[in-house]
Design a protein around this motif. Structure first.
Motif, PDB file in Angstrom:
ATOM      1  N   VAL A   1       0.845  -1.185   0.000  1.00 39.53           N
ATOM      2  CA  VAL A   1       0.000   0.000   0.000  1.00 39.53           C
ATOM      3  C   VAL A   1       0.886   1.243   0.000  1.00 39.53           C
ATOM      4  O   VAL A   1       2.085   1.159   0.296  1.00 39.53           O
ATOM      5  CB  VAL A   1      -0.933  -0.028   1.243  1.00 39.53           C
ATOM      6  N   ASP A   2       0.322   2.389  -0.359  1.00 39.14           N
ATOM      7  CA  ASP A   2       1.065   3.642  -0.267  1.00 39.14           C
ATOM      8  C   ASP A   2       0.309   4.624   0.620  1.00 39.14           C
ATOM      9  O   ASP A   2      -0.835   4.388   1.022  1.00 39.14           O
ATOM     10  CB  ASP A   2       1.365   4.239  -1.647  1.00 39.14           C
ATOM     11  N   MET A   3       0.960   5.728   0.935  1.00 40.52           N
ATOM     12  CA  MET A   3       0.366   6.718   1.819  1.00 40.52           C
ATOM     13  C   MET A   3      -0.879   7.348   1.196  1.00 40.52           C
ATOM     14  O   MET A   3      -1.835   7.668   1.900  1.00 40.52           O
ATOM     15  CB  MET A   3       1.408   7.787   2.171  1.00 40.52           C
ATOM     16  N   ALA A   4      -0.883   7.501  -0.120  1.00 42.76           N
ATOM     17  CA  ALA A   4      -2.043   8.083  -0.795  1.00 42.76           C
ATOM     18  C   ALA A   4      -3.272   7.195  -0.617  1.00 42.76           C
ATOM     19  O   ALA A   4      -4.374   7.683  -0.345  1.00 42.76           O
ATOM     20  CB  ALA A   4      -1.739   8.285  -2.274  1.00 42.76           C
ATOM     21  N   THR A   5      -3.089   5.878  -0.754  1.00 42.50           N
ATOM     22  CA  THR A   5      -4.201   4.944  -0.562  1.00 42.50           C
ATOM     23  C   THR A   5      -4.727   5.006   0.863  1.00 42.50           C
ATOM     24  O   THR A   5      -5.918   4.786   1.116  1.00 42.50           O
ATOM     25  CB  THR A   5      -3.749   3.515  -0.898  1.00 42.50           C
ATOM     26  N   LEU A   6      -3.849   5.327   1.806  1.00 44.58           N
ATOM     27  CA  LEU A   6      -4.242   5.427   3.214  1.00 44.58           C
ATOM     28  C   LEU A   6      -4.820   6.797   3.555  1.00 44.58           C
ATOM     29  O   LEU A   6      -5.119   7.080   4.719  1.00 44.58           O
ATOM     30  CB  LEU A   6      -3.034   5.123   4.107  1.00 44.58           C
ATOM     31  N   GLY A   7      -4.962   7.654   2.531  1.00 47.33           N
ATOM     32  CA  GLY A   7      -5.660   8.916   2.729  1.00 47.33           C
ATOM     33  C   GLY A   7      -4.794  10.144   2.880  1.00 47.33           C
ATOM     34  O   GLY A   7      -5.296  11.220   3.224  1.00 47.33           O
ATOM     35  N   VAL A   8      -3.499  10.021   2.612  1.00 50.96           N
ATOM     36  CA  VAL A   8      -2.591  11.159   2.771  1.00 50.96           C
ATOM     37  C   VAL A   8      -2.222  11.738   1.413  1.00 50.96           C
ATOM     38  O   VAL A   8      -1.729  11.022   0.539  1.00 50.96           O
ATOM     39  CB  VAL A   8      -1.306  10.748   3.519  1.00 50.96           C
ATOM     40  N   ALA A   9      -2.452  13.029   1.244  1.00 48.72           N
ATOM     41  CA  ALA A   9      -2.022  13.733   0.037  1.00 48.72           C
ATOM     42  C   ALA A   9      -0.764  14.519   0.389  1.00 48.72           C
ATOM     43  O   ALA A   9      -0.832  15.577   1.008  1.00 48.72           O
ATOM     44  CB  ALA A   9      -3.124  14.664  -0.458  1.00 48.72           C
ATOM     45  N   ALA A  10       0.373  13.986   0.024  1.00 49.77           N
ATOM     46  CA  ALA A  10       1.652  14.633   0.336  1.00 49.77           C
ATOM     47  C   ALA A  10       2.580  14.458  -0.848  1.00 49.77           C
ATOM     48  O   ALA A  10       2.528  13.447  -1.545  1.00 49.77           O
ATOM     49  CB  ALA A  10       2.282  14.027   1.585  1.00 49.77           C
ATOM     50  N   SER A  11       3.449  15.431  -1.075  1.00 53.27           N
ATOM     51  CA  SER A  11       4.378  15.359  -2.198  1.00 53.27           C
ATOM     52  C   SER A  11       5.556  14.447  -1.867  1.00 53.27           C
ATOM     53  O   SER A  11       5.893  14.239  -0.693  1.00 53.27           O
ATOM     54  CB  SER A  11       4.906  16.753  -2.543  1.00 53.27           C
ATOM     55  N   TRP A  12       6.169  13.922  -2.927  1.00 54.27           N
ATOM     56  CA  TRP A  12       7.368  13.090  -2.758  1.00 54.27           C
ATOM     57  C   TRP A  12       8.437  13.845  -1.969  1.00 54.27           C
ATOM     58  O   TRP A  12       9.023  13.316  -1.020  1.00 54.27           O
ATOM     59  CB  TRP A  12       7.914  12.695  -4.137  1.00 54.27           C
ATOM     60  N   ARG A  13       8.667  15.096  -2.350  1.00 50.79           N
ATOM     61  CA  ARG A  13       9.740  15.858  -1.718  1.00 50.79           C
ATOM     62  C   ARG A  13       9.463  16.134  -0.243  1.00 50.79           C
ATOM     63  O   ARG A  13      10.362  16.091   0.593  1.00 50.79           O
ATOM     64  CB  ARG A  13       9.971  17.175  -2.465  1.00 50.79           C
ATOM     65  N   ASP A  14       8.208  16.407   0.090  1.00 53.44           N
ATOM     66  CA  ASP A  14       7.861  16.679   1.483  1.00 53.44           C
ATOM     67  C   ASP A  14       8.092  15.449   2.347  1.00 53.44           C
ATOM     68  O   ASP A  14       8.679  15.531   3.429  1.00 53.44           O
ATOM     69  CB  ASP A  14       6.406  17.143   1.574  1.00 53.44           C
ATOM     70  N   VAL A  15       7.650  14.287   1.864  1.00 52.94           N
ATOM     71  CA  VAL A  15       7.844  13.053   2.627  1.00 52.94           C
ATOM     72  C   VAL A  15       9.325  12.697   2.699  1.00 52.94           C
ATOM     73  O   VAL A  15       9.822  12.262   3.748  1.00 52.94           O
ATOM     74  CB  VAL A  15       7.030  11.897   2.014  1.00 52.94           C
ATOM     75  N   ALA A  16      10.052  12.896   1.597  1.00 53.66           N
ATOM     76  CA  ALA A  16      11.493  12.616   1.597  1.00 53.66           C
ATOM     77  C   ALA A  16      12.209  13.464   2.642  1.00 53.66           C
ATOM     78  O   ALA A  16      13.079  12.973   3.376  1.00 53.66           O
ATOM     79  CB  ALA A  16      12.078  12.872   0.208  1.00 53.66           C
ATOM     80  N   ALA A  17      11.850  14.740   2.717  1.00 54.71           N
ATOM     81  CA  ALA A  17      12.489  15.635   3.688  1.00 54.71           C
ATOM     82  C   ALA A  17      12.151  15.217   5.118  1.00 54.71           C
ATOM     83  O   ALA A  17      13.008  15.263   6.016  1.00 54.71           O
ATOM     84  CB  ALA A  17      12.050  17.076   3.433  1.00 54.71           C
ATOM     85  N   THR A  18      10.905  14.801   5.332  1.00 55.84           N
ATOM     86  CA  THR A  18      10.494  14.366   6.669  1.00 55.84           C
ATOM     87  C   THR A  18      11.245  13.105   7.075  1.00 55.84           C
ATOM     88  O   THR A  18      11.751  12.995   8.206  1.00 55.84           O
ATOM     89  CB  THR A  18       8.979  14.108   6.711  1.00 55.84           C
ATOM     90  N   LEU A  19      11.333  12.139   6.166  1.00 56.50           N
ATOM     91  CA  LEU A  19      12.055  10.901   6.463  1.00 56.50           C
ATOM     92  C   LEU A  19      13.526  11.181   6.720  1.00 56.50           C
ATOM     93  O   LEU A  19      14.115  10.649   7.675  1.00 56.50           O
ATOM     94  CB  LEU A  19      11.892   9.915   5.306  1.00 56.50           C
ATOM     95  N   ALA A  20      14.139  12.012   5.892  1.00 53.36           N
ATOM     96  CA  ALA A  20      15.558  12.330   6.073  1.00 53.36           C
ATOM     97  C   ALA A  20      15.798  12.984   7.432  1.00 53.36           C
ATOM     98  O   ALA A  20      16.777  12.673   8.120  1.00 53.36           O
ATOM     99  CB  ALA A  20      16.037  13.247   4.952  1.00 53.36           C
ATOM    100  N   ALA A  21      14.911  13.888   7.828  1.00 49.02           N
ATOM    101  CA  ALA A  21      15.066  14.570   9.113  1.00 49.02           C
ATOM    102  C   ALA A  21      14.982  13.582  10.273  1.00 49.02           C
ATOM    103  O   ALA A  21      15.738  13.682  11.250  1.00 49.02           O
ATOM    104  CB  ALA A  21      13.995  15.645   9.262  1.00 49.02           C
ATOM    105  N   ARG A  22      14.072  12.596  10.166  1.00 49.20           N
ATOM    106  CA  ARG A  22      13.948  11.607  11.243  1.00 49.20           C
ATOM    107  C   ARG A  22      15.167  10.685  11.274  1.00 49.20           C
ATOM    108  O   ARG A  22      15.657  10.335  12.349  1.00 49.20           O
ATOM    109  CB  ARG A  22      12.670  10.778  11.072  1.00 49.20           C
ATOM    110  N   LEU A  23      15.654  10.283  10.115  1.00 48.75           N
ATOM    111  CA  LEU A  23      16.857   9.446  10.077  1.00 48.75           C
ATOM    112  C   LEU A  23      18.035  10.196  10.680  1.00 48.75           C
ATOM    113  O   LEU A  23      18.784   9.647  11.507  1.00 48.75           O
ATOM    114  CB  LEU A  23      17.165   9.046   8.638  1.00 48.75           C
ATOM    115  N   GLU A  24      18.222  11.450  10.282  1.00 53.45           N
ATOM    116  CA  GLU A  24      19.337  12.247  10.799  1.00 53.45           C
ATOM    117  C   GLU A  24      19.222  12.409  12.310  1.00 53.45           C
ATOM    118  O   GLU A  24      20.221  12.279  13.041  1.00 53.45           O
ATOM    119  CB  GLU A  24      19.362  13.612  10.119  1.00 53.45           C
TER     120      GLU A  24
END
Length: 286
Positions: free
Chosen positions: A208-231
């Motif tokens: 499944v993907d986040m869009a199917t679960l009801g989230v409308a978010a851009s690739w770049r926004d999610v990438a930045a969020t994931l990178a920030a959590r990893l860092e």
């Protein structure tokens, strides 16, 4: 009685490697890139690195591709002529799919320098994905014996129809104490190619993907969020395990990664953002 510190009798200085290990991780936005290009670059980077090479996270989006890990079985590709290339690779785990709308984060880390066990590495990656999903009001859980992140039971709304579905996959390679490959998080994808495989070797596993679960978010926004959590999570681990061994002056010393981490992503994308290229027992992956 301790000897006084003077120019003739300086305090011990931590190794450059110790300081690099606690420095910010270099973040590289590589953009849309063929899988083979990223794969070759990761192996070359890992082969060329020294104990003073800063750790890096690469954020990538791939054109459609199936990748078959070291534990992969050809029969897990259910459609022989799907029109999507299949690449045999050296990470742990079995078969998965990468494609547009999926954030892929490659983790090029010196585990020995960071005093990171492989199990700790997997846990920190999974926790980062769970925190990223939480930032968009989605729940995610681990599943024993099946690395990755899944939709949990008891969730309301759209997610309730997809309990047990996989939203993020994880696969790593460890060579000479350094990691490469990483984690993929499905943001907004054409999910049909997953029907052509047994994802990570599991027949009937829904992806499944986040869009199917009801989230409308851009690739770049999610990438930045994931990178920030990893860092943040890797930085927290480094501070806990390495900072006590450094003096205040050493911990505050300038480091080569700090400036590189601040490079404008657009400038990196324009230049290709590529460091020296490279390759590593394998943790479980799926």
């Amino acid at each position: 009685m301790p000897e006084p510190v003077s120019p003739a009798n300086p305090a011990p200085v931590a190794s450059v490697a110790s300081i690099v290990a606690i420095a910010p991780i270099v973040l590289r936005w590589r953009g849309v890139e063929p899988y083979q290009t990223s794969f070759d670059a990761m192996r070359e980077f890992t082969a060329a690195r020294t104990e003073e090479t800063p750790d890096e996270i690469w954020l990538v989006e791939h054109p459609p591709v199936f990748t078959l890990g070291q534990a992969g079985k050809p029969e897990h590709l259910l459609v022989a002529d799907s029109g999507i290339p299949l690449v045999q690779i050296d990470r742990g785990g079995q078969i998965t799919y990468h494609g547009p709308g999926q954030v892929v984060a490659y983790l090029l880390l010196d585990l020995r320098r960071r005093r990171l066990m492989v199990r700790e590495l997997v846990t920190l990656i999974e926790e980062s994905v769970i925190q990223t999903l939480a930032a968009y009001n989605l729940a995610g859980v681990r599943k024993a014996g099946a690395p990755g992140i899944y939709v949990p039971e008891g969730v309301p709304g759209t997610s309730a129809a997809h309990v047990g579905a996989k939203v993020a996959a994880l696969g790593l390679k460890i060579r000479n104490g350094c990691s490469y490959h990483g984690v993929s998080l499905n943001v907004s994808m054409d999910l049909s190619p997953f029907l052509a495989i047994n994802p990570c070797g599991y027949a009937g596993l829904e992806t499944v993907d986040m869009a199917t679960l009801g989230v409308a978010a851009s690739w770049r926004d999610v990438a930045a969020t994931l990178a920030a959590r990893l860092e943040a999570n890797f930085g927290g681990h480094a501070l806990t395990h390495l900072a006590p061994t450094l003096s205040v002056a050493e911990a505050a010393a300038p480091d080569p990664a700090a400036e590189a981490a601040a490079v404008d992503p657009a400038a990196q994308a324009a230049s290709g953002g590529q460091p020296p290229q490279s390759q590593a027992g394998d943790p479980p992956a799926a």
